[in-house]
Design an enzyme around this catalytic site. Structure first.
Site, PDB file in Angstrom:
ATOM      1  N   ARG A 171       0.825  -1.217   0.000  1.00 17.24           N
ATOM      2  CA  ARG A 171       0.000   0.000   0.000  1.00 17.24           C
ATOM      3  C   ARG A 171       0.857   1.263   0.000  1.00 17.24           C
ATOM      4  NH1 ARG A 171      -4.281  -1.543   4.052  1.00 17.24           N
ATOM      5  NH2 ARG A 171      -3.376  -0.191   5.597  1.00 17.24           N
ATOM      6  N   ARG A 175       9.763   5.362  -3.624  1.00 21.41           N
ATOM      7  CA  ARG A 175      10.187   6.138  -4.793  1.00 21.41           C
ATOM      8  C   ARG A 175      11.649   6.494  -4.703  1.00 21.41           C
ATOM      9  NH1 ARG A 175       6.142   9.939  -2.648  1.00 21.41           N
ATOM     10  NH2 ARG A 175       4.152   9.264  -3.563  1.00 21.41           N
ATOM     11  N   ARG A 248      -8.295  -5.988  13.983  1.00 26.05           N
ATOM     12  CA  ARG A 248      -7.377  -5.323  14.908  1.00 26.05           C
ATOM     13  C   ARG A 248      -8.111  -4.086  15.400  1.00 26.05           C
ATOM     14  NH1 ARG A 248      -3.384  -7.080  17.819  1.00 26.05           N
ATOM     15  NH2 ARG A 248      -2.018  -5.277  17.801  1.00 26.05           N
ATOM     16  N   ARG A 279       1.634   5.752  16.599  1.00 29.15           N
ATOM     17  CA  ARG A 279       1.837   7.102  16.074  1.00 29.15           C
ATOM     18  C   ARG A 279       1.133   8.148  16.929  1.00 29.15           C
ATOM     19  NH1 ARG A 279      -1.530   6.124  10.393  1.00 29.15           N
ATOM     20  NH2 ARG A 279      -3.506   5.664  11.368  1.00 29.15           N
ATOM     21  N   GLU A 299      -1.926   6.647  19.318  1.00 29.19           N
ATOM     22  CA  GLU A 299      -2.648   5.450  18.855  1.00 29.19           C
ATOM     23  C   GLU A 299      -1.969   4.191  19.347  1.00 29.19           C
ATOM     24  OE1 GLU A 299      -3.469   5.246  14.659  1.00 29.19           O
ATOM     25  OE2 GLU A 299      -4.247   7.287  14.636  1.00 29.19           O
ATOM     26  N   TYR A 347     -10.604  -3.515   4.018  1.00 33.76           N
ATOM     27  CA  TYR A 347     -10.117  -2.173   4.289  1.00 33.76           C
ATOM     28  C   TYR A 347     -10.349  -1.348   3.028  1.00 33.76           C
ATOM     29  CZ  TYR A 347      -7.277   1.756   5.648  1.00 33.76           C
ATOM     30  OH  TYR A 347      -6.860   3.023   5.962  1.00 33.76           O
ATOM     31  N   ASP A 349     -10.627   2.413   1.363  1.00 34.54           N
ATOM     32  CA  ASP A 349     -10.473   3.848   1.554  1.00 34.54           C
ATOM     33  C   ASP A 349     -11.813   4.532   1.284  1.00 34.54           C
ATOM     34  OD1 ASP A 349      -7.850   4.339   2.418  1.00 34.54           O
ATOM     35  OD2 ASP A 349      -7.055   3.914   0.426  1.00 34.54           O
TER      36      ASP A 349
HETATM   37  P1  FAD Z   1     -18.388   3.226   8.923  1.00 37.86           P
HETATM   38  O1  FAD Z   1     -17.818   4.574   8.860  1.00 37.86           O
HETATM   39  O2  FAD Z   1     -17.852   2.269   9.918  1.00 37.86           O
HETATM   40  O3  FAD Z   1     -19.957   3.382   9.117  1.00 37.86           O
HETATM   41  C1  FAD Z   1     -20.796   2.308   9.504  1.00 37.86           C
HETATM   42  C2  FAD Z   1     -21.785   2.842  10.503  1.00 37.86           C
HETATM   43  O4  FAD Z   1     -22.768   1.853  10.772  1.00 37.86           O
HETATM   44  C3  FAD Z   1     -21.159   3.190  11.840  1.00 37.86           C
HETATM   45  O5  FAD Z   1     -21.466   4.506  12.202  1.00 37.86           O
HETATM   46  C4  FAD Z   1     -21.778   2.185  12.805  1.00 37.86           C
HETATM   47  O6  FAD Z   1     -21.966   2.714  14.111  1.00 37.86           O
HETATM   48  C5  FAD Z   1     -23.098   1.912  12.134  1.00 37.86           C
HETATM   49  N1  FAD Z   1     -23.683   0.608  12.487  1.00 37.86           N
HETATM   50  C6  FAD Z   1     -23.063  -0.588  12.475  1.00 37.86           C
HETATM   51  N2  FAD Z   1     -23.916  -1.554  12.884  1.00 37.86           N
HETATM   52  C7  FAD Z   1     -25.104  -0.951  13.132  1.00 37.86           C
HETATM   53  C8  FAD Z   1     -26.367  -1.421  13.594  1.00 37.86           C
HETATM   54  N3  FAD Z   1     -26.573  -2.712  13.855  1.00 37.86           N
HETATM   55  N4  FAD Z   1     -27.358  -0.522  13.758  1.00 37.86           N
HETATM   56  C9  FAD Z   1     -27.160   0.801  13.496  1.00 37.86           C
HETATM   57  N5  FAD Z   1     -25.985   1.288  13.070  1.00 37.86           N
HETATM   58  C10 FAD Z   1     -24.960   0.433  12.877  1.00 37.86           C
HETATM   59  N6  FAD Z   1      -9.793   6.032   4.352  1.00 37.86           N
HETATM   60  C11 FAD Z   1      -9.209   6.984   3.575  1.00 37.86           C
HETATM   61  O7  FAD Z   1      -9.624   7.178   2.424  1.00 37.86           O
HETATM   62  N7  FAD Z   1      -8.194   7.774   4.081  1.00 37.86           N
HETATM   63  C12 FAD Z   1      -7.712   7.614   5.337  1.00 37.86           C
HETATM   64  O8  FAD Z   1      -6.786   8.330   5.738  1.00 37.86           O
HETATM   65  C13 FAD Z   1      -8.290   6.592   6.161  1.00 37.86           C
HETATM   66  N8  FAD Z   1      -7.845   6.402   7.413  1.00 37.86           N
HETATM   67  C14 FAD Z   1      -8.382   5.393   8.169  1.00 37.86           C
HETATM   68  C15 FAD Z   1      -7.874   5.188   9.434  1.00 37.86           C
HETATM   69  C16 FAD Z   1      -8.387   4.157  10.232  1.00 37.86           C
HETATM   70  C17 FAD Z   1      -7.835   3.931  11.618  1.00 37.86           C
HETATM   71  C18 FAD Z   1      -9.397   3.315   9.699  1.00 37.86           C
HETATM   72  C19 FAD Z   1      -9.924   2.145  10.491  1.00 37.86           C
HETATM   73  C20 FAD Z   1      -9.931   3.535   8.445  1.00 37.86           C
HETATM   74  C21 FAD Z   1      -9.424   4.582   7.660  1.00 37.86           C
HETATM   75  N9  FAD Z   1      -9.943   4.846   6.393  1.00 37.86           N
HETATM   76  C22 FAD Z   1      -9.358   5.812   5.617  1.00 37.86           C
HETATM   77  C23 FAD Z   1     -11.119   4.104   5.863  1.00 37.86           C
HETATM   78  C24 FAD Z   1     -12.452   4.809   6.177  1.00 37.86           C
HETATM   79  O9  FAD Z   1     -12.616   4.913   7.565  1.00 37.86           O
HETATM   80  C25 FAD Z   1     -13.615   4.028   5.563  1.00 37.86           C
HETATM   81  O10 FAD Z   1     -13.465   3.955   4.176  1.00 37.86           O
HETATM   82  C26 FAD Z   1     -15.009   4.622   5.842  1.00 37.86           C
HETATM   83  O11 FAD Z   1     -15.159   5.116   7.135  1.00 37.86           O
HETATM   84  C27 FAD Z   1     -16.036   3.532   5.627  1.00 37.86           C
HETATM   85  O12 FAD Z   1     -17.352   4.015   5.735  1.00 37.86           O
HETATM   86  P2  FAD Z   1     -18.532   2.998   6.021  1.00 37.86           P
HETATM   87  O13 FAD Z   1     -19.780   3.766   5.896  1.00 37.86           O
HETATM   88  O14 FAD Z   1     -18.368   1.774   5.202  1.00 37.86           O
HETATM   89  O15 FAD Z   1     -18.274   2.489   7.516  1.00 37.86           O
HETATM   90  N1  UDP Z   2       4.220   0.848   7.704  1.00 38.43           N
HETATM   91  C1  UDP Z   2       5.460   0.738   8.274  1.00 38.43           C
HETATM   92  N2  UDP Z   2       6.036   1.847   8.825  1.00 38.43           N
HETATM   93  C2  UDP Z   2       5.433   3.052   8.813  1.00 38.43           C
HETATM   94  C3  UDP Z   2       4.160   3.169   8.215  1.00 38.43           C
HETATM   95  C4  UDP Z   2       3.574   2.043   7.681  1.00 38.43           C
HETATM   96  O1  UDP Z   2       6.028  -0.338   8.310  1.00 38.43           O
HETATM   97  O2  UDP Z   2       6.007   4.021   9.338  1.00 38.43           O
HETATM   98  C5  UDP Z   2       3.596  -0.381   7.144  1.00 38.43           C
HETATM   99  C6  UDP Z   2       2.757  -1.130   8.183  1.00 38.43           C
HETATM  100  O3  UDP Z   2       2.933  -2.516   7.946  1.00 38.43           O
HETATM  101  C7  UDP Z   2       1.347  -0.711   7.862  1.00 38.43           C
HETATM  102  C8  UDP Z   2       1.418  -0.598   6.328  1.00 38.43           C
HETATM  103  O4  UDP Z   2       2.727  -0.086   6.078  1.00 38.43           O
HETATM  104  O5  UDP Z   2       0.408  -1.681   8.267  1.00 38.43           O
HETATM  105  C9  UDP Z   2       0.360   0.301   5.731  1.00 38.43           C
HETATM  106  O6  UDP Z   2       0.498   1.576   6.279  1.00 38.43           O
HETATM  107  P1  UDP Z   2      -0.642   2.658   6.237  1.00 38.43           P
HETATM  108  O7  UDP Z   2      -0.059   3.958   6.599  1.00 38.43           O
HETATM  109  O8  UDP Z   2      -1.383   2.521   4.964  1.00 38.43           O
HETATM  110  O9  UDP Z   2      -1.558   2.176   7.432  1.00 38.43           O
HETATM  111  P2  UDP Z   2      -2.846   2.920   8.036  1.00 38.43           P
HETATM  112  O10 UDP Z   2      -2.685   4.377   7.856  1.00 38.43           O
HETATM  113  O11 UDP Z   2      -3.977   2.337   7.281  1.00 38.43           O
HETATM  114  O12 UDP Z   2      -2.817   2.518   9.461  1.00 38.43           O
END
Ligand code: FAD
Ligand code: UDP
Length: 365
Positions: A171, A175, A248, A279, A299, A347, A349
């Site tokens: 992911r 470069r 996780r 981080r 985190e 996962y 985005d």
């Molecule tokens: P969710 O946002 O999880 O929405 C689902 C909703 O359903 C929730 O509010 C939940 O409470 C509700 N729900 C579940 N079950 C029920 C139920 N039974 N009844 C009523 N409500 C319910 N994407 C990026 O593009 N850039 C990023 O930098 C990025 N960073 C991330 C960092 C982290 C730590 C994580 C985990 C994800 C990240 N993502 C990122 C991905 C991004 O969070 C998701 O693409 C997006 O939030 C997904 O939207 P969703 O609607 O599918 O799910």
């Molecule tokens: N990663 C790493 N070192 C870093 C940042 C990321 O080894 O400083 C690796 C790690 O295995 C991680 C993966 O790259 O799970 C993807 O990173 P990303 O930043 O996409 O993770 P997220 O932001 O989704 O937590």
């Protein structure tokens, strides 16, 4: 029936779907189990700083249509993600690029960097990387692996790099140019005013019931609409009848500090294994904030158990196999559409989730 659609979950998938349904003159009710909308992109305003409560979210996409779509609901700023990696007292630029290599080895040219990496992996004979360790070593060499990848990855996933799939590390861009942009995508930014406002705009004119768990009120809610769009956990929908899908989880330790600027960057990764968190996010820097105080989140990656907040699906063979069995059940449902990151156990985005919601909606309507 009172509504055409009952939408479970007010995250991005549910909100985009609801917006499109309304646009096409159909009716819907959104139910959300949390006490707020926006799902995992929810931001809370703390003294003018948008705090990303469920983890930092940077919008990035190469899909022009999706970029134009989201720009109808928010104006995006010019934020470009360029995290810093901190290994003990050493600081490096991410993703792995010429800035990283020149700091690591005191070199200046791509050829010098490539020669060092080749020299460090010459004796390993990795032709087809079988796991994350081999993938990382073959891409970036031993020094980068030891200092910037091994500790971070093992903290984040709670497993040895040898036991993790290679695709996780692919992911990240690698470069041989001096370019610290974490993403290769054409479009990137943070919605000015935060993601919650963006989702509010998507949900304008839509009836939303907060603090309502669909699975706890199923009988009553199913009677309200013809079709159900479900964006929660697929295994929970089936009462875990085939088994539990693993995730996780992440614990955030958030505090407001009486300083204007704590770490000088939105994202600093702690890549050695001695520091317990992965981080620190300093939220104001996503929006170039000038507030007198700052809010940071440490985190901590943690093992997930039933009832915890699910963050990263563990897409290994065992869990993917189990998901496939749930998917077969879901395919047989006549009035329920599964969507989003939890419905799909992937996962995704944000741009991919929005694209999926638009596609499903198009097909449906
Ligand atoms: P969710 O946002 O999880 O929405 C689902 C909703 O359903 C929730 O509010 C939940 O409470 C509700 N729900 C579940 N079950 C029920 C139920 N039974 N009844 C009523 N409500 C319910 N994407 C990026 O593009 N850039 C990023 O930098 C990025 N960073 C991330 C960092 C982290 C730590 C994580 C985990 C994800 C990240 N993502 C990122 C991905 C991004 O969070 C998701 O693409 C997006 O939030 C997904 O939207 P969703 O609607 O599918 O799910
Ligand atoms: N990663 C790493 N070192 C870093 C940042 C990321 O080894 O400083 C690796 C790690 O295995 C991680 C993966 O790259 O799970 C993807 O990173 P990303 O930043 O996409 O993770 P997220 O932001 O989704 O937590």
């Amino acid at each position: 029936m009172k509504y055409d659609y009952l939408i479970v979950g007010a995250g991005l998938f549910g909100a985009v779907f609801a917006c499109e349904v309304r646009k096409r003159g159909k009716s819907c009710l959104v139910v959300e189990k949390r006490n707020h909308i926006a799902g995992n992109v929810y931001c809370e305003d703390i003294h003018g700083i948008q705090v990303h409560k469920y983890g930092a979210h940077i919008f990035h996409t190469s899909d022009k249509e999706i970029w134009e779509y989201v720009n109808q609901f928010a104006e995006f700023n010019h934020y470009v993600n360029a995290p810093i990696a901190r290994y003990k007292d050493e600081l490096y630029n991410l993703p792995f690029n010429m800035n990283t290599f020149s700091r690591m080895w005191g070199i200046a040219t791509p050829k010098e960097a490539q020669d060092i990496i080749a020299g460090q992996i010459a004796d390993l004979n990795i032709s087809e990387p079988k796991n994350l360790e081999e993938q990382a070593l073959s891409l970036a060499g031993r020094d980068v692996y030891e200092k910037l990848i091994k500790g971070y990855t093992e903290k984040q996933w709670g497993r040895e790099c040898r036991d993790l799939p290679a695709f996780i590390i692919r992911r990240l861009p690698l470069r041989f140019t001096y370019d610290n942009n974490y993403f290769n995508d054409r479009f990137q930014g943070i919605p000015i005013g935060g993601y919650t406002r963006l989702v509010e705009r998507l949900l304008e004119g839509v009836e939303v019931r907060l603090s309502t768990d669909y699975l706890e009120h199923r009988q009553e809610l199913d009677g309200l609409a013809d079709r159900v769009v479900y964006t929660g956990m697929i295994d929970r929908f089936y009462n875990y009848s085939l088994g539990v899908l693993e995730y996780r989880s992440v614990r955030f330790e958030t505090e407001e500090l009486e300083v204007e600027n704590y770490q000088g960057n939105a994202v600093v990764n702690y890549t050695d294994k001695e520091v317990p968190y992965t981080r620190i996010i300093e939220h104001k820097h996503f929006e170039f904030g000038k507030q007198p105080t700052t809010v940071i989140s440490r985190e901590y990656s943690s093992e997930w158990k039933k009832g915890d907040e699910p963050y990263y699906p563990i897409n290994d063979e065992k869990n993917n196999g189990l998901y496939e069995r749930y998917r077969q059940l879901a395919k047989k449902e006549e009035r329920i559409i599964f969507g989003g990151r939890l419905g799909g156990y992937r996962y995704y985005d944000m741009d991919k989730v929005i694209a999926e919601a638009l596609k499903v909606c198009e097909k449906e309507l």
